[in-house]
Design a protein around this motif. Structure first.
Motif, mmCIF file in Angstrom:
data_model
loop_
_atom_site.group_PDB
_atom_site.id
_atom_site.type_symbol
_atom_site.label_atom_id
_atom_site.label_comp_id
_atom_site.label_asym_id
_atom_site.label_seq_id
_atom_site.Cartn_x
_atom_site.Cartn_y
_atom_site.Cartn_z
ATOM 1 N N LEU A 1 20.927 -77.860 2.291
ATOM 2 C CA LEU A 1 19.503 -78.081 2.836
ATOM 3 C C LEU A 1 18.580 -77.384 2.164
ATOM 4 O O LEU A 1 18.680 -76.120 1.363
ATOM 5 N N THR A 2 17.117 -77.878 2.292
ATOM 6 C CA THR A 2 16.073 -76.776 1.701
ATOM 7 C C THR A 2 15.421 -76.340 2.865
ATOM 8 O O THR A 2 15.432 -77.229 3.984
ATOM 9 N N GLY A 3 14.784 -75.274 2.905
ATOM 10 C CA GLY A 3 13.955 -74.619 3.720
ATOM 11 C C GLY A 3 13.378 -73.362 3.520
ATOM 12 O O GLY A 3 12.889 -73.313 2.379
ATOM 13 N N VAL B 1 20.430 -74.047 0.858
ATOM 14 C CA VAL B 1 21.426 -73.914 1.358
ATOM 15 C C VAL B 1 22.484 -74.709 1.302
ATOM 16 O O VAL B 1 22.501 -75.953 1.350
ATOM 17 N N ARG B 2 23.925 -74.419 0.820
ATOM 18 C CA ARG B 2 25.002 -75.159 0.857
ATOM 19 C C ARG B 2 26.032 -74.809 2.099
ATOM 20 O O ARG B 2 26.535 -73.665 2.088
ATOM 21 N N LEU B 3 26.247 -75.828 2.914
ATOM 22 C CA LEU B 3 27.595 -75.590 4.015
ATOM 23 C C LEU B 3 28.684 -76.293 3.294
ATOM 24 O O LEU B 3 28.769 -77.170 2.711
ATOM 25 N N SER B 4 29.594 -75.484 3.606
ATOM 26 C CA SER B 4 30.983 -75.908 3.150
ATOM 27 C C SER B 4 32.280 -75.613 3.843
ATOM 28 O O SER B 4 32.017 -74.857 4.852
ATOM 29 N N SER B 5 33.639 -75.972 3.317
ATOM 30 C CA SER B 5 34.682 -75.396 3.899
ATOM 31 C C SER B 5 35.321 -74.479 2.833
ATOM 32 O O SER B 5 35.195 -74.860 1.737
ATOM 33 N N ALA B 6 36.421 -73.734 3.167
ATOM 34 C CA ALA B 6 36.763 -72.497 2.454
ATOM 35 C C ALA B 6 37.814 -72.891 1.239
ATOM 36 O O ALA B 6 37.598 -72.304 0.356
ATOM 37 N N PRO B 7 38.559 -73.802 1.546
ATOM 38 C CA PRO B 7 39.568 -73.936 0.708
ATOM 39 C C PRO B 7 38.878 -74.537 -0.675
ATOM 40 O O PRO B 7 37.877 -75.058 -0.943
ATOM 41 N N GLY B 8 39.692 -74.222 -1.736
ATOM 42 C CA GLY B 8 39.490 -74.623 -3.145
ATOM 43 C C GLY B 8 39.848 -75.872 -3.644
ATOM 44 O O GLY B 8 40.012 -76.124 -4.727
ATOM 45 N N ASP B 9 40.011 -76.752 -2.325
ATOM 46 C CA ASP B 9 40.135 -78.223 -2.841
ATOM 47 C C ASP B 9 39.624 -79.184 -1.742
ATOM 48 O O ASP B 9 39.082 -78.337 -0.668
ATOM 49 N N ILE B 10 39.508 -80.250 -1.855
ATOM 50 C CA ILE B 10 38.747 -81.215 -1.069
ATOM 51 C C ILE B 10 39.862 -81.649 0.092
ATOM 52 O O ILE B 10 40.561 -82.593 -0.549
ATOM 53 N N VAL C 1 26.416 -82.934 9.945
ATOM 54 C CA VAL C 1 25.279 -82.235 9.713
ATOM 55 C C VAL C 1 24.062 -83.156 9.270
ATOM 56 O O VAL C 1 22.946 -83.067 9.528
ATOM 57 N N VAL C 2 24.666 -84.279 8.672
ATOM 58 C CA VAL C 2 23.589 -85.429 8.320
ATOM 59 C C VAL C 2 22.859 -85.828 9.595
ATOM 60 O O VAL C 2 21.566 -85.983 9.412
ATOM 61 N N ALA D 1 20.411 -84.428 4.394
ATOM 62 C CA ALA D 1 21.021 -83.316 4.034
ATOM 63 C C ALA D 1 22.225 -83.816 3.106
ATOM 64 O O ALA D 1 22.796 -82.611 2.555
ATOM 65 N N TYR D 2 22.544 -84.774 2.667
ATOM 66 C CA TYR D 2 23.523 -85.283 1.746
ATOM 67 C C TYR D 2 23.205 -86.458 1.156
ATOM 68 O O TYR D 2 24.335 -87.347 0.766
ATOM 69 N N SER D 3 22.388 -86.716 0.740
ATOM 70 C CA SER D 3 21.706 -87.796 -0.364
ATOM 71 C C SER D 3 22.541 -87.571 -1.589
ATOM 72 O O SER D 3 23.049 -86.511 -2.041
ATOM 73 N N PRO D 4 22.975 -88.897 -2.229
ATOM 74 C CA PRO D 4 23.779 -88.619 -3.429
ATOM 75 C C PRO D 4 23.146 -87.552 -4.557
ATOM 76 O O PRO D 4 23.952 -86.678 -5.012
ATOM 77 N N SER D 5 21.702 -87.561 -4.529
ATOM 78 C CA SER D 5 21.317 -86.803 -5.580
ATOM 79 C C SER D 5 21.208 -85.066 -5.130
ATOM 80 O O SER D 5 21.468 -84.370 -5.855
ATOM 81 N N ARG D 6 21.248 -85.095 -3.808
ATOM 82 C CA ARG D 6 21.383 -83.622 -3.133
ATOM 83 C C ARG D 6 23.027 -83.154 -3.369
ATOM 84 O O ARG D 6 23.102 -81.732 -3.633
ATOM 85 N N ARG D 7 23.747 -84.114 -3.179
ATOM 86 C CA ARG D 7 25.312 -83.775 -3.194
ATOM 87 C C ARG D 7 25.596 -83.295 -4.882
ATOM 88 O O ARG D 7 26.287 -82.397 -4.908
ATOM 89 N N VAL D 8 25.068 -84.246 -5.587
ATOM 90 C CA VAL D 8 25.406 -83.988 -6.980
ATOM 91 C C VAL D 8 24.880 -82.605 -7.484
ATOM 92 O O VAL D 8 25.585 -81.706 -8.014
ATOM 93 N N TYR D 9 23.730 -82.282 -7.049
ATOM 94 C CA TYR D 9 22.733 -81.084 -7.397
ATOM 95 C C TYR D 9 23.593 -80.019 -6.924
ATOM 96 O O TYR D 9 23.916 -78.954 -7.396
ATOM 97 N N GLY D 10 23.920 -80.016 -5.497
ATOM 98 C CA GLY D 10 24.488 -79.046 -4.648
ATOM 99 C C GLY D 10 25.850 -78.498 -5.213
ATOM 100 O O GLY D 10 26.330 -77.474 -5.494
ATOM 101 N N ASP D 11 26.895 -79.671 -5.391
ATOM 102 C CA ASP D 11 28.117 -79.467 -5.916
ATOM 103 C C ASP D 11 28.402 -78.974 -7.235
ATOM 104 O O ASP D 11 28.971 -78.222 -7.566
ATOM 105 N N ASP D 12 27.567 -79.626 -8.089
ATOM 106 C CA ASP D 12 27.876 -79.793 -9.512
ATOM 107 C C ASP D 12 26.874 -78.874 -10.246
ATOM 108 O O ASP D 12 27.382 -78.475 -11.447
ATOM 109 N N VAL D 13 25.761 -78.691 -10.006
ATOM 110 C CA VAL D 13 24.746 -77.968 -10.760
ATOM 111 C C VAL D 13 24.603 -76.634 -10.210
ATOM 112 O O VAL D 13 24.726 -75.692 -10.868
ATOM 113 N N LEU D 14 24.409 -76.418 -8.750
ATOM 114 C CA LEU D 14 24.125 -75.256 -8.268
ATOM 115 C C LEU D 14 25.354 -74.064 -8.232
ATOM 116 O O LEU D 14 26.618 -74.645 -8.290
#
Ligand code: HEM
Length: 374
Positions: free
Chosen positions: A67-69, A96-105, A257-258, A310-323
């Protein structure tokens, strides 16, 4: 010696502990325990990498929304709350990145704590880490007020347990959930005695936008020491408080969320709970709940999100892989405190560096909200 400060009129009768470096106490074997924790996490992370052939975070691997805000700090805070970035009225962009705690999906059918990582862009102040040249302040929050494994020694046990059960996450999370409810057979199945240390580790299916998110451990709050939290404040997310969702499938949390942000915005109140008594509200053991009656959670700012994808492909990639979110991305006035925070200095750096290297992604600290894709 810690001193007490009872300066402004609103805190008369509630003297807030004054921050001094000796609120922290080095724990036995910290360096060795840190090295062991990092090694175990790296091994678990490797298992996840081999499965996905894509690197995910050592913790909070699965995102549910980016999310941005903005963070709005209004005037009129009492003097003792005018600390760090909250010292002056301001409006900062946030991601803001919303997530679940485990270190795997894992599937959302497996109960898990949820995370809310907040990056406040463009703050001023002396940086915590010299190598962190960015101007951002991160606050990492989870929807449980305490960390069940709240010392570095206890955390060492947790990562062991997570590694041993890496290939059977449903079994582990359900056993922890059962243990948290005091079901002895569930706890014994994973070699633990049920008790307070497990409370809250596993959550069921609460709507993640109705949850309250906590720093769990303490941080410096300018002249004082505090735990930070974010609670739903606009009517639309307050209506989700305590709401169990279902039926749950692999992607339920992201879908919630979406769907919400497709047409609606949301507001959360950011709050500080100031330490008044280091014995009852310890810094070195994050498993101890700071009692509300000793010190309430006091509003310090508002997080405001407009409707968005909140979860466009470009958002997801930026949030998960870049940030990268990191409690040590920030200013001295908000220094993370306690052994559980100190072990995070190396843990986040290691996880983020390896993730970016394996995914051949640049390690970028955003300097403007325009860098976050729509
Ligand atoms: C006070 C307790 C803690 C809280 C509230 C917390 C919260 C979080 C959150 C919200 C995230 C997700 C960040 C994102 O969306 O990018 C995260 C990631 C992570 N956490 Fe924690 N955490 C805590 C303790 C720890 C500890 C004790 C360790 C390890 C020793 C740890 C290791 C990590 C790692 C390695 C990541 C992924 C970093 C990356 O690859 O960018 N956390 N944590």
């Amino acid at each position: 010696m810690s001193t007490l400060d009872g300066s402004s009129h609103r805190d008369a009768g509630r003297p807030y502990l004054r921050y001094t470096p000796d609120v922290e106490v080095q724990q036995p074997d910290e360096a060795a325990l840190t090295a062991e924790i990092l090694d175990i996490m790296a091994r678990s992370n490797h298992v996840a990498f081999e499965r996905h052939r894509h690197a995910v975070r050592d913790a909070h691997a699965k995102s549910h929304g980016i999310l941005t805000g903005e963070l709005v700090i209004s005037g009129g805070l009492p003097a003792y709350l005018q600390q760090g970035i909250f010292a002056r009225p301001a409006v900062y962009p946030v991601v803001v990145r919303l997530s679940s705690a485990p270190g795997d999906i894992h599937s959302d059918t497996i109960p898990a704590p949820r995370g809310m990582a907040i990056k406040v862009l463009g703050v001023k102040g002396e940086r915590l880490l010299p190598e962190d040249a960015g101007g951002n302040q991160d606050f990492l929050l989870v929807n449980i007020p305490v960390l069940s494994f709240g010392t570095i020694q206890a955390y060492r046990q947790l990562v062991d347990l997570l590694e041993k059960n890496a290939r059977n996450p449903a079994f582990l999370q359900r056993a922890l959930a059962g243990a948290a409810r005091g079901i002895e057979s569930a706890a014994e199945a994973i070699g633990l005695t049920p008790g307070a240390t497990l409370r809250g580790l596993a959550r069921d299916y609460a709507h993640l936008l109705g949850e309250t998110y906590h720093s769990m451990a303490a941080l410096r709050f300018g002249d004082h020491v505090a735990k930070i939290s974010a609670a739903p404040s606009s009517a639309n997310v307050r209506a989700l408080v305590g709401k169990e969702v279902g039926p749950v499938d692999d992607g339920t949390m992201r879908n919630l969320v979406v769907e919400h942000f497709r047409t609606k915005g949301a507001e959360y109140q950011l709050r500080a709970q100031l330490c008044t008594d280091l014995a009852a509200m310890p810094v070195e053991d994050a498993s101890v709940l700071w009692p509300d009656d000793l010190s309430p959670h006091q509003p310090i700012a508002t997080l405001r999100f407009p409707p968005q994808d909140a979860y466009s492909p470009s958002r997801r990639v930026y949030g998960d892989d870049v940030l990268s979110f990191n409690p040590w991305h920030g200013i001295q006035e908000h220094r993370p405190l306690g052994s559980i925070m100190r072990v995070r200095i190396a843990a986040y750096e290691r996880s983020s560096a390896r993730r970016h290297m394996l995914n051949a992604q640049p390690r970028v600290e955003p300097t403007s909200i325009e860098q976050i894709p729509d």
